[in-house]
Scaffold this motif. Structure first.
Motif, mmCIF file in Angstrom:
data_model
loop_
_atom_site.group_PDB
_atom_site.id
_atom_site.type_symbol
_atom_site.label_atom_id
_atom_site.label_comp_id
_atom_site.label_asym_id
_atom_site.label_seq_id
_atom_site.Cartn_x
_atom_site.Cartn_y
_atom_site.Cartn_z
ATOM 1 N N ALA A 338 0.831 -1.206 0.000
ATOM 2 C CA ALA A 338 0.000 0.000 0.000
ATOM 3 C C ALA A 338 0.862 1.252 0.000
ATOM 4 O O ALA A 338 1.858 1.345 0.717
ATOM 5 C CB ALA A 338 -0.917 -0.009 1.221
ATOM 6 N N TYR A 359 -1.930 -2.081 -8.407
ATOM 7 C CA TYR A 359 -2.101 -3.280 -7.591
ATOM 8 C C TYR A 359 -1.915 -4.512 -8.454
ATOM 9 O O TYR A 359 -2.387 -4.574 -9.598
ATOM 10 C CB TYR A 359 -3.508 -3.309 -6.984
ATOM 11 C CG TYR A 359 -3.869 -4.646 -6.365
ATOM 12 C CD1 TYR A 359 -3.481 -4.965 -5.061
ATOM 13 C CD2 TYR A 359 -4.564 -5.616 -7.103
ATOM 14 C CE1 TYR A 359 -3.797 -6.205 -4.504
ATOM 15 C CE2 TYR A 359 -4.881 -6.845 -6.545
ATOM 16 C CZ TYR A 359 -4.491 -7.134 -5.245
ATOM 17 O OH TYR A 359 -4.784 -8.348 -4.696
ATOM 18 N N ASN A 371 -4.412 3.007 -11.042
ATOM 19 C CA ASN A 371 -5.125 4.281 -11.029
ATOM 20 C C ASN A 371 -4.882 5.033 -12.338
ATOM 21 O O ASN A 371 -3.845 4.848 -12.986
ATOM 22 C CB ASN A 371 -4.648 5.126 -9.847
ATOM 23 C CG ASN A 371 -5.466 4.866 -8.592
ATOM 24 O OD1 ASN A 371 -6.644 5.184 -8.541
ATOM 25 N ND2 ASN A 371 -4.839 4.266 -7.585
ATOM 26 N N ASN A 379 -5.749 9.063 -3.913
ATOM 27 C CA ASN A 379 -7.165 8.806 -3.653
ATOM 28 C C ASN A 379 -7.396 7.581 -2.764
ATOM 29 O O ASN A 379 -8.544 7.227 -2.479
ATOM 30 C CB ASN A 379 -7.934 8.639 -4.973
ATOM 31 C CG ASN A 379 -7.464 7.428 -5.765
ATOM 32 O OD1 ASN A 379 -6.511 6.754 -5.370
ATOM 33 N ND2 ASN A 379 -8.102 7.162 -6.882
ATOM 34 N N GLY A 380 -6.320 6.908 -2.367
ATOM 35 C CA GLY A 380 -6.459 5.760 -1.482
ATOM 36 C C GLY A 380 -6.901 4.483 -2.165
ATOM 37 O O GLY A 380 -6.996 3.428 -1.526
ATOM 38 N N ALA A 381 -7.201 4.553 -3.475
ATOM 39 C CA ALA A 381 -7.660 3.370 -4.209
ATOM 40 C C ALA A 381 -6.472 2.672 -4.869
ATOM 41 O O ALA A 381 -5.429 3.275 -5.112
ATOM 42 C CB ALA A 381 -8.679 3.772 -5.274
ATOM 43 N N ALA A 443 -11.186 -6.386 0.039
ATOM 44 C CA ALA A 443 -11.347 -5.162 -0.746
ATOM 45 C C ALA A 443 -12.817 -4.795 -0.864
ATOM 46 O O ALA A 443 -13.704 -5.558 -0.487
ATOM 47 C CB ALA A 443 -10.749 -5.364 -2.140
ATOM 48 N N ASP A 446 -16.154 0.874 -5.243
ATOM 49 C CA ASP A 446 -17.142 1.960 -5.173
ATOM 50 C C ASP A 446 -17.975 1.990 -6.453
ATOM 51 O O ASP A 446 -17.763 1.203 -7.382
ATOM 52 C CB ASP A 446 -16.461 3.304 -4.854
ATOM 53 C CG ASP A 446 -15.609 3.855 -5.996
ATOM 54 O OD1 ASP A 446 -15.718 3.368 -7.147
ATOM 55 O OD2 ASP A 446 -14.818 4.785 -5.741
ATOM 56 N N TYR A 452 -10.636 -0.673 -3.572
ATOM 57 C CA TYR A 452 -9.878 -0.254 -2.389
ATOM 58 C C TYR A 452 -9.490 -1.498 -1.599
ATOM 59 O O TYR A 452 -10.373 -2.290 -1.233
ATOM 60 C CB TYR A 452 -10.717 0.669 -1.490
ATOM 61 C CG TYR A 452 -11.109 1.961 -2.153
ATOM 62 C CD1 TYR A 452 -10.423 3.147 -1.875
ATOM 63 C CD2 TYR A 452 -12.165 2.009 -3.073
ATOM 64 C CE1 TYR A 452 -10.783 4.346 -2.491
ATOM 65 C CE2 TYR A 452 -12.520 3.192 -3.698
ATOM 66 C CZ TYR A 452 -11.826 4.355 -3.405
ATOM 67 O OH TYR A 452 -12.175 5.532 -4.028
ATOM 68 N N GLU A 472 -5.039 1.182 7.535
ATOM 69 C CA GLU A 472 -5.667 2.416 8.003
ATOM 70 C C GLU A 472 -4.888 2.998 9.183
ATOM 71 O O GLU A 472 -4.618 4.209 9.232
ATOM 72 C CB GLU A 472 -7.111 2.149 8.403
ATOM 73 C CG GLU A 472 -7.844 3.414 8.855
ATOM 74 C CD GLU A 472 -9.237 3.121 9.375
ATOM 75 O OE1 GLU A 472 -9.603 1.935 9.497
ATOM 76 O OE2 GLU A 472 -9.962 4.089 9.676
#
Length: 558
Positions: A338, A359, A371, A379-381, A443, A446, A452, A472
């Motif tokens: 991550a 990923y 991405n 964006n955290g994705a 995961a 969205d 994510y 997190e």
């Protein structure tokens, strides 16, 4: 079962929904195309020496000639490579593949036990090793199928006098080359000389032939060889090239390859994608020497760099990095673990270029999601599924879950491995009857099709019945200016089953556990807050830089 593909609506302009898997029948066809189109352009550089595509052509043919003509290897035989990034790597890799053989990439930091398992499991009959690791090979050879060792020094392809000086310094000044004795071993340069006498015959390579045995899962049990075919690798090269290629110019890109080529991320993203584009791979042999790495970067007009979060973080915290000329830089791709928000934001601030998170897995050759390149901010994705790829989230019974729900990420596409080498049961566990690869990552997706990662199944911390995801917690703690690196793990607790422990490497020596806890109180709900804060001088990592959370859980403070 039909699958919704909301991600297609959010593809960057110019990125197709499907790629042409059949444009190149094999990796060797990609190499030949690069030689034909970019022959005189630089292909690989290392320690001040550059080889053009024509030179890679000649030298890899010689190595293939040696393997087939001198050693009489047969199609499908396995050849192991145990080296860091150096010019011998691409020569050997392409030589092995052109000969119709299979590359077994070996981490040069392996212990005797780990190496013996991989050589015995893969059935490799030949190993190419850097002198620095020759003693490990010497101690390993008993009870393995290896019948020929090829040895080389780091300076062997650098020419005279530089190569001689490099080899002398490494052995006698830095004491990095141990004494070892392997009867019958041949030097790499001598193998090339012998190979000249055996012109490379026409070798028929099928799309389903195994190009690489990539070993994976060593931190979660016995290492397994993922069978990556020529089709798998070409497909993933096409997918990644379609995704990033619109921003790049054929024959005019220079990529920094600091991740080792024995790792699937560098092998595909740097080695194959940039070969297709006629790019120039600048190989970094020892990225752990951060001051030396930064010094090298100052002398290169690089346009792209790939890495893992720890590599980017290390560069950002090395004096002089912020003085590099980043004006040519177009692409920064992070994967393997991550990417932390604090690192991504500082990278953008320092270089002016977004750190784009991708990923993948060894089993997906590796890219599954990336991405958009035009992303302006973190964006955290992990991104959108790449062309010709489906992704979904499944529950424990194998049912697809709706948008927003957390389950196991599953991937389907032409880049998914053939299976695990000689392990049909493990293959059946990993790839279900419908062809979905179960990643072992938790995961959610969205409504726009961005995925994510919440965390690895095995890394999840269970506090009083609540799931706590280490990523997190780590992201929050990493925001503290005094933190250099952080890892979060679960430790047993009588009251709540588990509690969160964070292990921190300080940037600011005055940082205290109370400050960390106060920061966590501000940013995390009660059960997610670390109950234990431990400081260490360094975190245990794989050779590629992934933090070994399991080791932090299993070992006492050191």
């Amino acid at each position: 079962m039909t699958i919704e593909r909301p991600w297609l609506q959010h593809y960057p302009a110019g990125v197709p929904s499907e790629i042409d898997v059949d444009e190149f029948p094999s990796i060797t066809a990609v190499l030949q195309s690069a030689i034909d189109n970019f022959g005189d352009r630089p292909a690989f550089s290392n320690l001040g020496k550059t080889l053009t595509y024509h030179e890679i052509d000649t030298l890899s043919r010689q190595f293939a000639g040696y393997l087939l003509g001198e050693l009489k290897l047969k199609k499908g035989d396995r050849v192991a490579i145990m080296m860091p990034n150096c010019l011998q790597y691409p020569i050997a890799t392409f030589g092995i593949l052109r000969a119709g053989l299979t590359v077994v990439n070996v981490n040069p930091m392996y212990t005797v036990r780990e190496l013996k398992h991989q050589l015995a499991d893969s059935g490799a009959s030949v190993i190419l090793v850097l002198d620095n690791f020759g003693d490990t090979v010497q101690k390993t050879l008993v009870d393995t199928p290896v019948r020929q060792v090829i040895a080389t020094g780091l300076g062997d392809m650098l020419g005279f006098p530089k190569g001689t000086i490099v080899n002398f310094v490494l052995k006698y000044v830095k004491k990095m080359v141990p004494d070892y004795d392997i009867p019958g071993a041949i030097r790499f340069r001598d193998a090339l000389t012998l190979g000249r006498m055996h012109p490379l015959p026409e070798v028929s390579i099928a799309t389903d032939d195994i190009a690489f045995l990539q070993y994976t899962g060593g931190t979660t049990g016995v290492a397994k060889g993922a069978m990556l075919t020529h089709r798998n690798m070409v497909a993933n090269m096409q997918q990644a090239a379609a995704w990033i290629g619109n921003d790049l110019e054929l024959g005019n890109e220079t990529i920094i390859t600091a991740l080792p080529l024995y790792h699937i991320f560098a092998l595909t993203a740097n080695g194959l994608v940039f070969m297709k584009l006629g790019g120039h791979n600048y190989l970094i042999t020892n990225p752990r020497d951060m001051p030396g790495f930064v010094k090298e970067l100052k002398g290169v007009r690089f346009t792209a760099i790939t890495g893992v979060n720890t590599l980017f973080n290390g560069l950002l915290n090395t004096p002089g990095f912020d003085q590099i000329d980043f004006s040519p830089l177009k692409l920064t791709l992070g994967g393997g673990m991550a990417v932390q928000r604090a690192v991504a934001e500082r990278w953008k601030q320092t270089t002016g270029v977004t750190l784009v998170e991708a990923y993948g897995l060894t089993e997906t050759s590796p890219a599954a999601c990336i991405n958009p390149m035009n992303l302006t901010d973190y964006n955290g994705a992990i991104g959108l599924p790449v062309p010709s790829t489906d992704a979904c989230v499944k529950d424990e019974d194998g049912n697809m879950l709706p948008t927003g729900e957390v389950g196991e990420l599953c991937i389907k596409g032409p880049q998914v491995m053939k299976g695990y080498w000689q392990r049909p049961e493990d293959t059946a566990k990993a790839i279900d009857a419908d062809g979905w690869l179960h990643t072992g990552d938790m995961a959610k997706m969205d409504e726009d099709g961005f995925f994510y990662i919440v965390d690895r199944k095995k890394d999840m911390i269970l506090v009083s019945g609540f799931n706590v995801y280490p990523n997190e917690v780590e992201d929050v703690i990493a925001m503290l200016p005094g933190v250099l690196e952080v890892a979060a793990v679960g430790i047993p607790d009588e009251k709540s089953g588990e509690v969160v422990k964070v292990v921190i490497v300080k940037k600011d020596q005055s940082l205290t556990a109370e400050q960390v806890k106060a920061h966590a109180r501000e940013n995390l709900t009660g059960y997610k807050q670390p109950r234990v804060v431990e400081f260490r001088k360094e975190l245990p990592k794989t050779n590629v830089g992934k933090i070994l959370r399991r080791e932090l859980r299993d070992s006492p403070q050191s």
